[in-house]
Design a protein around this motif. Structure first.
Motif, PDB file in Angstrom:
ATOM      1  N   ILE A  78     -11.674   2.638  -6.526  1.00  0.00           N
ATOM      2  CA  ILE A  78     -11.658   3.057  -5.185  1.00  0.00           C
ATOM      3  C   ILE A  78     -11.927   4.726  -5.244  1.00  0.00           C
ATOM      4  N   HIS A  79     -13.328   4.779  -4.669  1.00  0.00           N
ATOM      5  CA  HIS A  79     -13.745   6.387  -4.687  1.00  0.00           C
ATOM      6  C   HIS A  79     -13.736   6.688  -6.039  1.00  0.00           C
ATOM      7  N   GLY A  80     -14.436   5.748  -7.045  1.00  0.00           N
ATOM      8  CA  GLY A  80     -14.755   6.249  -8.143  1.00  0.00           C
ATOM      9  C   GLY A  80     -13.201   6.421  -9.405  1.00  0.00           C
ATOM     10  N   ARG A  81     -12.219   5.967  -8.869  1.00  0.00           N
ATOM     11  CA  ARG A  81     -10.887   6.112  -9.702  1.00  0.00           C
ATOM     12  C   ARG A  81     -10.223   4.592  -9.967  1.00  0.00           C
ATOM     13  N   GLU A  82      -9.734   4.474 -10.938  1.00  0.00           N
ATOM     14  CA  GLU A  82      -9.213   3.118 -10.950  1.00  0.00           C
ATOM     15  C   GLU A  82      -7.841   2.998  -9.839  1.00  0.00           C
ATOM     16  N   ARG A  83      -7.920   2.003  -9.187  1.00  0.00           N
ATOM     17  CA  ARG A  83      -6.876   1.810  -7.958  1.00  0.00           C
ATOM     18  C   ARG A  83      -5.553   2.187  -8.280  1.00  0.00           C
ATOM     19  N   THR A  84      -5.043   2.760  -7.512  1.00  0.00           N
ATOM     20  CA  THR A  84      -3.291   2.927  -7.550  1.00  0.00           C
ATOM     21  C   THR A  84      -2.721   2.752  -6.257  1.00  0.00           C
ATOM     22  N   GLU A  85      -1.438   2.767  -6.439  1.00  0.00           N
ATOM     23  CA  GLU A  85      -0.770   2.466  -5.182  1.00  0.00           C
ATOM     24  C   GLU A  85      -0.950   3.489  -4.013  1.00  0.00           C
ATOM     25  N   SER A  86      -1.402   4.547  -4.362  1.00  0.00           N
ATOM     26  CA  SER A  86      -1.840   5.730  -3.383  1.00  0.00           C
ATOM     27  C   SER A  86      -3.155   5.515  -2.561  1.00  0.00           C
ATOM     28  N   ASP A  87      -3.831   4.352  -3.048  1.00  0.00           N
ATOM     29  CA  ASP A  87      -5.061   3.944  -2.374  1.00  0.00           C
ATOM     30  C   ASP A  87      -4.742   2.904  -1.471  1.00  0.00           C
ATOM     31  N   ARG A  88      -4.430   3.451  -0.153  1.00  0.00           N
ATOM     32  CA  ARG A  88      -4.081   2.317   0.929  1.00  0.00           C
ATOM     33  C   ARG A  88      -5.215   1.741   1.438  1.00  0.00           C
ATOM     34  N   VAL A  89      -5.560   0.385   1.026  1.00  0.00           N
ATOM     35  CA  VAL A  89      -6.462  -0.485   1.597  1.00  0.00           C
ATOM     36  C   VAL A  89      -5.854  -1.517   2.204  1.00  0.00           C
ATOM     37  N   SER A  90      -6.255  -1.580   3.662  1.00  0.00           N
ATOM     38  CA  SER A  90      -5.501  -2.553   4.565  1.00  0.00           C
ATOM     39  C   SER A  90      -6.266  -3.697   4.747  1.00  0.00           C
ATOM     40  N   MET A  91      -5.619  -4.918   4.615  1.00  0.00           N
ATOM     41  CA  MET A  91      -6.285  -6.192   4.867  1.00  0.00           C
ATOM     42  C   MET A  91      -5.818  -7.011   6.037  1.00  0.00           C
ATOM     43  N   VAL A  92      -6.838  -7.559   6.725  1.00  0.00           N
ATOM     44  CA  VAL A  92      -6.398  -8.433   7.747  1.00  0.00           C
ATOM     45  C   VAL A  92      -6.848  -9.923   7.516  1.00  0.00           C
ATOM     46  N   PHE A  93      -5.861 -10.644   7.569  1.00  0.00           N
ATOM     47  CA  PHE A  93      -5.818 -12.070   7.631  1.00  0.00           C
ATOM     48  C   PHE A  93      -6.281 -12.969   8.615  1.00  0.00           C
ATOM     49  N   GLN A  94      -6.574 -14.207   8.280  1.00  0.00           N
ATOM     50  CA  GLN A  94      -6.788 -15.167   9.387  1.00  0.00           C
ATOM     51  C   GLN A  94      -5.448 -15.487  10.020  1.00  0.00           C
ATOM     52  N   GLN A  95      -4.307 -15.628   9.462  1.00  0.00           N
ATOM     53  CA  GLN A  95      -2.913 -15.886   9.942  1.00  0.00           C
ATOM     54  C   GLN A  95      -2.675 -14.561  10.706  1.00  0.00           C
ATOM     55  N   TYR A  96      -1.952 -14.680  11.678  1.00  0.00           N
ATOM     56  CA  TYR A  96      -1.245 -13.431  12.435  1.00  0.00           C
ATOM     57  C   TYR A  96      -0.338 -12.706  11.533  1.00  0.00           C
ATOM     58  N   SER A  97      -0.292 -11.515  11.202  1.00  0.00           N
ATOM     59  CA  SER A  97       0.660 -10.988  10.452  1.00  0.00           C
ATOM     60  C   SER A  97       1.441  -9.880  11.030  1.00  0.00           C
ATOM     61  N   SER A  98       1.588  -9.799  12.256  1.00  0.00           N
ATOM     62  CA  SER A  98       2.493  -9.042  13.144  1.00  0.00           C
ATOM     63  C   SER A  98       3.876  -9.569  13.071  1.00  0.00           C
ATOM     64  N   LEU A  99       4.849  -8.589  12.938  1.00  0.00           N
ATOM     65  CA  LEU A  99       6.089  -8.705  12.799  1.00  0.00           C
ATOM     66  C   LEU A  99       6.584  -9.151  14.442  1.00  0.00           C
ATOM     67  N   PRO A 100       7.193 -10.192  14.558  1.00  0.00           N
ATOM     68  CA  PRO A 100       7.400 -10.710  15.976  1.00  0.00           C
ATOM     69  C   PRO A 100       8.439 -10.216  16.577  1.00  0.00           C
ATOM     70  N   TRP A 101       9.615  -9.722  15.804  1.00  0.00           N
ATOM     71  CA  TRP A 101      10.771  -8.993  16.213  1.00  0.00           C
ATOM     72  C   TRP A 101      10.483  -7.479  16.667  1.00  0.00           C
ATOM     73  N   MET A 102       9.216  -7.079  16.300  1.00  0.00           N
ATOM     74  CA  MET A 102       8.938  -5.876  16.787  1.00  0.00           C
ATOM     75  C   MET A 102       7.873  -5.659  17.829  1.00  0.00           C
ATOM     76  N   THR A 103       7.757  -4.431  18.616  1.00  0.00           N
ATOM     77  CA  THR A 103       6.824  -4.304  19.696  1.00  0.00           C
ATOM     78  C   THR A 103       5.625  -4.191  19.081  1.00  0.00           C
ATOM     79  N   VAL A 104       4.433  -4.315  20.039  1.00  0.00           N
ATOM     80  CA  VAL A 104       3.306  -4.038  19.540  1.00  0.00           C
ATOM     81  C   VAL A 104       3.191  -2.607  18.986  1.00  0.00           C
ATOM     82  N   LEU A 105       3.576  -1.714  19.728  1.00  0.00           N
ATOM     83  CA  LEU A 105       3.558  -0.083  19.170  1.00  0.00           C
ATOM     84  C   LEU A 105       4.096  -0.024  18.001  1.00  0.00           C
ATOM     85  N   ASP A 106       5.381  -0.762  17.720  1.00  0.00           N
ATOM     86  CA  ASP A 106       6.008  -0.360  16.576  1.00  0.00           C
ATOM     87  C   ASP A 106       5.271  -0.939  15.359  1.00  0.00           C
TER      88      ASP A 106
END
Length: 268
Positions: A78-106
């Motif tokens: 990622i950006h020319g370096r081997e990927r590490t935990e600090s390289d935050r790359v989010s993934m959006v899935f087909q299945q809904y991934s929100s936490l239902p016990w939390m508000t939209v804002l949270d």
């Protein structure tokens, strides 16, 4: 390097080198000797679509980039370096991934919470993102169906992902479960966000018309062992809307990709 994947000398955003995936100790390979490059296009970003038959490894490649899975062999950069935990790359899935016990804002501010951002700041930044994705007024609702529609739940996932890392977003058939009207609306929203953030988006879909409408470049995987065998540059205007789909150029691009998919499906 495969002739399909060309290194033009621009800075890399994402690079997969000699990737292999085996689940039986190397007796058989799901993916073998796969290379892939997504380069930086300054002041524009990229929208790359990956197509392939079921089981060709499309989702697996996204999981490598997001850090959810490690390949058996090869490197993920990622950006020319081997990927590490600090390289935050989010993934959006087909299945809904929100936490239902939390508000939209949270839900939207969740990534910032784990980064140690104060609640006041993450709420402010999450609220700005909710406005961009058309969810202002829903911030205090619980993120669950049927309180919110499927399209609204996917807007939450996109907002959360962009807040965590607006420069790289990987999406695995995110609109596959939506009705046609909502799906078309989400396509236009995604184009708008891409232009605004100048993001690099990697998008997996089985819908060829969607791939052509959204994509800047389309890459097609052949099945096991998987590797990229086709690259199609989408020669449509950068600015797109529903009228784009009425043009001869769009129709011809859809037919070109359909023909390429049929050709790849017949490869041994």
């Amino acid at each position: 390097m495969s002739e399909v994947i060309k290194d033009t000398g621009l800075n890399d955003i994402i690079r997969l080198e000699s990737i292999g995936q085996s689940y039986d100790g190397g007796q058989s390979w799901i993916i073998k000797d796969l290379d892939f490059i997504v380069e930086d296009k300054p002041d524009q970003g990229q929208f790359v679509v990956i197509l392939g038959m079921s089981g060709s490894g499309k989702s697996t490649l996204l999981r490598y980039i997001a850090g959810l899975q490690e390949p058996t062999q090869g490197r993920v950069l990622i950006h020319g370096r081997e990927r590490t935990e600090s390289d935050r790359v989010s993934m959006v899935f087909q299945q809904y991934s929100s936490l239902p016990w939390m508000t939209v804002l949270d839900n939207v501010g969740l990534a910032l919470r784990y980064q140690g951002v104060t609640k006041a700041e993450r709420d402010e930044r999450a609220m700005e993102m909710l406005k961009l994705v058309g969810l202002e007024g829903h911030e205090n609702k619980f993120a669950q169906y049927p309180t919110l529609s499927g399209g609204q739940l996917q807007r939450i996932a996109i907002a959360r992902s962009l807040l965590a890392n607006p420069k790289i977003l990987v999406m695995d058939e995110p609109f596959g479960a939506l009705d046609i009207k909502t799906r078309l609306q989400m396509q236009d929203l995604l184009i708008s966000l891409w232009h605004q953030f100048q993001s690099t988006i990697l998008f997996v879909t089985h819908d060829i018309s969607e791939a052509v409408y959204l994509g800047d470049d389309i890459y097609i995987l052949k099945s096991q062992p998987s590797k990229f065998v086709k690259h199609i540059k989408v020669n449509l205007p950068f600015e797109r809307n529903k009228m784009t789909k009425r043009t001869t150029e769009y129709t011809q691009m859809v037919h070109q990709v359909e023909d390429a998919m049929m050709e790849v499906s017949e490869m041994g």
